[in-house]
Design an enzyme around this catalytic site. Structure first.
Site, PDB file in Angstrom:
ATOM      1  N   LYS A  18      61.919 -89.718 -14.099  1.00  0.00           N
ATOM      2  CA  LYS A  18      62.686 -88.830 -14.980  1.00  0.00           C
ATOM      3  C   LYS A  18      64.009 -88.433 -14.325  1.00  0.00           C
ATOM      4  CE  LYS A  18      59.356 -85.747 -15.005  1.00  0.00           C
ATOM      5  NZ  LYS A  18      58.382 -86.424 -14.105  1.00  0.00           N
ATOM      6  N   ARG A 130      59.297 -91.765  -1.696  1.00  0.00           N
ATOM      7  CA  ARG A 130      60.507 -91.053  -2.162  1.00  0.00           C
ATOM      8  C   ARG A 130      61.113 -90.221  -1.035  1.00  0.00           C
ATOM      9  NH1 ARG A 130      60.322 -87.292  -7.332  1.00  0.00           N
ATOM     10  NH2 ARG A 130      58.555 -86.377  -6.228  1.00  0.00           N
ATOM     11  N   ARG A 163      59.725 -84.541   0.105  1.00  0.00           N
ATOM     12  CA  ARG A 163      59.288 -83.303  -0.536  1.00  0.00           C
ATOM     13  C   ARG A 163      57.892 -82.924  -0.052  1.00  0.00           C
ATOM     14  NH1 ARG A 163      60.589 -83.894  -6.920  1.00  0.00           N
ATOM     15  NH2 ARG A 163      58.531 -82.928  -6.993  1.00  0.00           N
TER      16      ARG A 163
HETATM   17  P1  AP5 Z   1      61.979 -89.698  -9.635  1.00  0.00           P
HETATM   18  O1  AP5 Z   1      63.128 -90.105 -10.500  1.00  0.00           O
HETATM   19  O2  AP5 Z   1      62.224 -88.709  -8.551  1.00  0.00           O
HETATM   20  O3  AP5 Z   1      60.713 -89.247 -10.529  1.00  0.00           O
HETATM   21  P2  AP5 Z   1      60.453 -87.960 -11.393  1.00  0.00           P
HETATM   22  O4  AP5 Z   1      59.773 -88.415 -12.649  1.00  0.00           O
HETATM   23  O5  AP5 Z   1      61.694 -87.150 -11.539  1.00  0.00           O
HETATM   24  O6  AP5 Z   1      59.345 -87.249 -10.471  1.00  0.00           O
HETATM   25  P3  AP5 Z   1      59.146 -85.764  -9.962  1.00  0.00           P
HETATM   26  O7  AP5 Z   1      58.087 -85.871  -8.893  1.00  0.00           O
HETATM   27  O8  AP5 Z   1      60.427 -85.130  -9.563  1.00  0.00           O
HETATM   28  O9  AP5 Z   1      58.564 -85.073 -11.202  1.00  0.00           O
HETATM   29  P4  AP5 Z   1      57.676 -83.829 -11.250  1.00  0.00           P
HETATM   30  O10 AP5 Z   1      57.711 -83.645 -12.700  1.00  0.00           O
HETATM   31  O11 AP5 Z   1      56.318 -83.899 -10.664  1.00  0.00           O
HETATM   32  O12 AP5 Z   1      58.369 -82.811 -10.246  1.00  0.00           O
HETATM   33  P5  AP5 Z   1      59.337 -81.574 -10.500  1.00  0.00           P
HETATM   34  O13 AP5 Z   1      60.378 -81.608  -9.478  1.00  0.00           O
HETATM   35  O14 AP5 Z   1      59.726 -81.497 -11.943  1.00  0.00           O
HETATM   36  O15 AP5 Z   1      61.372 -91.049  -9.018  1.00  0.00           O
HETATM   37  C1  AP5 Z   1      60.281 -91.022  -8.116  1.00  0.00           C
HETATM   38  C2  AP5 Z   1      60.511 -92.055  -7.006  1.00  0.00           C
HETATM   39  O16 AP5 Z   1      60.429 -93.372  -7.567  1.00  0.00           O
HETATM   40  C3  AP5 Z   1      61.889 -91.969  -6.331  1.00  0.00           C
HETATM   41  O17 AP5 Z   1      61.762 -92.303  -4.991  1.00  0.00           O
HETATM   42  C4  AP5 Z   1      62.726 -93.045  -7.063  1.00  0.00           C
HETATM   43  O18 AP5 Z   1      63.756 -93.569  -6.245  1.00  0.00           O
HETATM   44  C5  AP5 Z   1      61.668 -94.074  -7.384  1.00  0.00           C
HETATM   45  N1  AP5 Z   1      61.910 -94.783  -8.643  1.00  0.00           N
HETATM   46  C6  AP5 Z   1      62.399 -94.245  -9.789  1.00  0.00           C
HETATM   47  N2  AP5 Z   1      62.453 -95.192 -10.744  1.00  0.00           N
HETATM   48  C7  AP5 Z   1      61.960 -96.344 -10.165  1.00  0.00           C
HETATM   49  C8  AP5 Z   1      61.740 -97.664 -10.657  1.00  0.00           C
HETATM   50  N3  AP5 Z   1      62.024 -97.991 -11.918  1.00  0.00           N
HETATM   51  N4  AP5 Z   1      61.218 -98.589  -9.812  1.00  0.00           N
HETATM   52  C9  AP5 Z   1      60.919 -98.258  -8.523  1.00  0.00           C
HETATM   53  N5  AP5 Z   1      61.120 -97.035  -8.007  1.00  0.00           N
HETATM   54  C10 AP5 Z   1      61.622 -96.086  -8.825  1.00  0.00           C
HETATM   55  O19 AP5 Z   1      58.331 -80.347 -10.264  1.00  0.00           O
HETATM   56  C11 AP5 Z   1      57.871 -80.006  -8.992  1.00  0.00           C
HETATM   57  C12 AP5 Z   1      57.042 -78.723  -9.070  1.00  0.00           C
HETATM   58  O20 AP5 Z   1      57.879 -77.633  -9.558  1.00  0.00           O
HETATM   59  C13 AP5 Z   1      55.854 -78.743 -10.042  1.00  0.00           C
HETATM   60  O21 AP5 Z   1      54.696 -79.295  -9.458  1.00  0.00           O
HETATM   61  C14 AP5 Z   1      55.710 -77.245 -10.362  1.00  0.00           C
HETATM   62  O22 AP5 Z   1      55.043 -76.549  -9.331  1.00  0.00           O
HETATM   63  C15 AP5 Z   1      57.151 -76.750 -10.412  1.00  0.00           C
HETATM   64  N6  AP5 Z   1      57.735 -76.801 -11.771  1.00  0.00           N
HETATM   65  C16 AP5 Z   1      58.830 -77.515 -12.176  1.00  0.00           C
HETATM   66  N7  AP5 Z   1      59.056 -77.332 -13.474  1.00  0.00           N
HETATM   67  C17 AP5 Z   1      58.091 -76.493 -13.927  1.00  0.00           C
HETATM   68  C18 AP5 Z   1      57.771 -75.952 -15.210  1.00  0.00           C
HETATM   69  N8  AP5 Z   1      58.474 -76.239 -16.302  1.00  0.00           N
HETATM   70  N9  AP5 Z   1      56.701 -75.125 -15.301  1.00  0.00           N
HETATM   71  C19 AP5 Z   1      55.962 -74.811 -14.230  1.00  0.00           C
HETATM   72  N10 AP5 Z   1      56.201 -75.303 -12.994  1.00  0.00           N
HETATM   73  C20 AP5 Z   1      57.253 -76.132 -12.842  1.00  0.00           C
END
Ligand code: AP5
Length: 217
Positions: A18, A130, A163
């Site tokens: 994402k 990552r 992370r």
């Molecule tokens: P990346 O693009 O970083 O993936 P992502 O989908 O953004 O993954 P996240 O882990 O950031 O999502 P998340 O939803 O768990 O975490 P968030 O930060 O929102 O890609 C991942 C890896 O793959 C990278 O290394 C990239 O280079 C690689 N890659 C990408 N595309 C590729 C491809 N096509 N082929 C190969 N490699 C590829 O949330 C973290 C925490 O914050 C949550 O657990 C929660 O505690 C809190 N939080 C955030 N938002 C909320 C909310 N709305 N409500 C409650 N808690 C929240």
């Protein structure tokens, strides 16, 4: 509706890409990319009261309470003069309902909701490799998108970090939380006719082409 008031919501399991795809879409289209996870990580880094509260949840792979998240996103909607790519919100049904309420209140429109679909095996593989830049939030992957110079950010040369929640046991918990709390959000948007699905497997370039494809339908 003014283009400046459009929101593109990105849904999908942790590690589906994402952030990678959302940042590129925003850069190429002049939209503002906002990830609630990045906002929380910044707050943790700056040791603000929000950061101290959020860290305990994030380290365990749990969601931060809905009331806290609503306030953060409302602040972004109040201030932004650009269309928004919203990554990481909503991820519970109450958050989706709250977003609808805020959209009405501040005159925005949910333009599309894109769901990135990826298998659990690929998720774990991607997340363990990552690395992120703690300064500019650029995303790398030691296997698929490594930095040019060792473990330094290509953009700002800051040393990259892993992370805290990318440890295997926390990844498993995040996946379980996603299935339990975020899957109902997908059904919510499907019922509203806003949902577009993108196969997130394959190289980032291929996934981006698919994203552009569904956005032009
Ligand atoms: P990346 O693009 O970083 O993936 P992502 O989908 O953004 O993954 P996240 O882990 O950031 O999502 P998340 O939803 O768990 O975490 P968030 O930060 O929102 O890609 C991942 C890896 O793959 C990278 O290394 C990239 O280079 C690689 N890659 C990408 N595309 C590729 C491809 N096509 N082929 C190969 N490699 C590829 O949330 C973290 C925490 O914050 C949550 O657990 C929660 O505690 C809190 N939080 C955030 N938002 C909320 C909310 N709305 N409500 C409650 N808690 C929240």
């Amino acid at each position: 509706m003014l283009e400046a008031k459009r929101i593109l919501v990105l849904l999908g399991p942790p590690g589906a890409g994402k952030g990678t795809q959302g940042q590129r879409w925003a850069e190429e289209h002049g939209w503002r990319y906002t990830a609630t996870g990045d906002l929380l990580r910044q707050a943790v880094q700056n040791q603000t009261p929000l950061g101290l509260q959020a860290k305990a949840y994030m380290d365990k792979g749990l969601l931060v309470p809905d009331e806290v998240m609503g306030g953060i996103v409302e602040e972004v909607m109040r201030r932004s003069q650009q269309p928004l790519v919203l990554d990481g919100y909503p991820r519970t049904l109450p958050q989706a309902q709250k977003l609808d309420e805020m959209v009405k209140r501040w005159g925005w429109e949910i333009f599309a909701v894109v769901l990135f679909v990826l298998s659990d095996e690929e998720i774990v593989e991607r997340l363990s490799a990552r690395r992120i830049c703690p300064n500019c939030q650029a995303i790398y992957n030691l296997r698929s998108a490594p930095p040019k110079n060792d473990e330094l950010c290509d953009e700002c040369e800051t040393p990259l970090i892993q992370r805290d929640d990318d440890k295997p046991e926390v990844i498993r918990k995040r996946l379980a939380v996603y299935k339990e709390q975020t899957l109902p959000v997908i059904d919510y948007y499907r019922a509203e006719g806003l949902l577009k699905e993108v196969n997130a497997s394959g190289a980032p370039e291929e996934v981006y082409e698919r994203l552009k494809g569904v956005m032009s339908e």
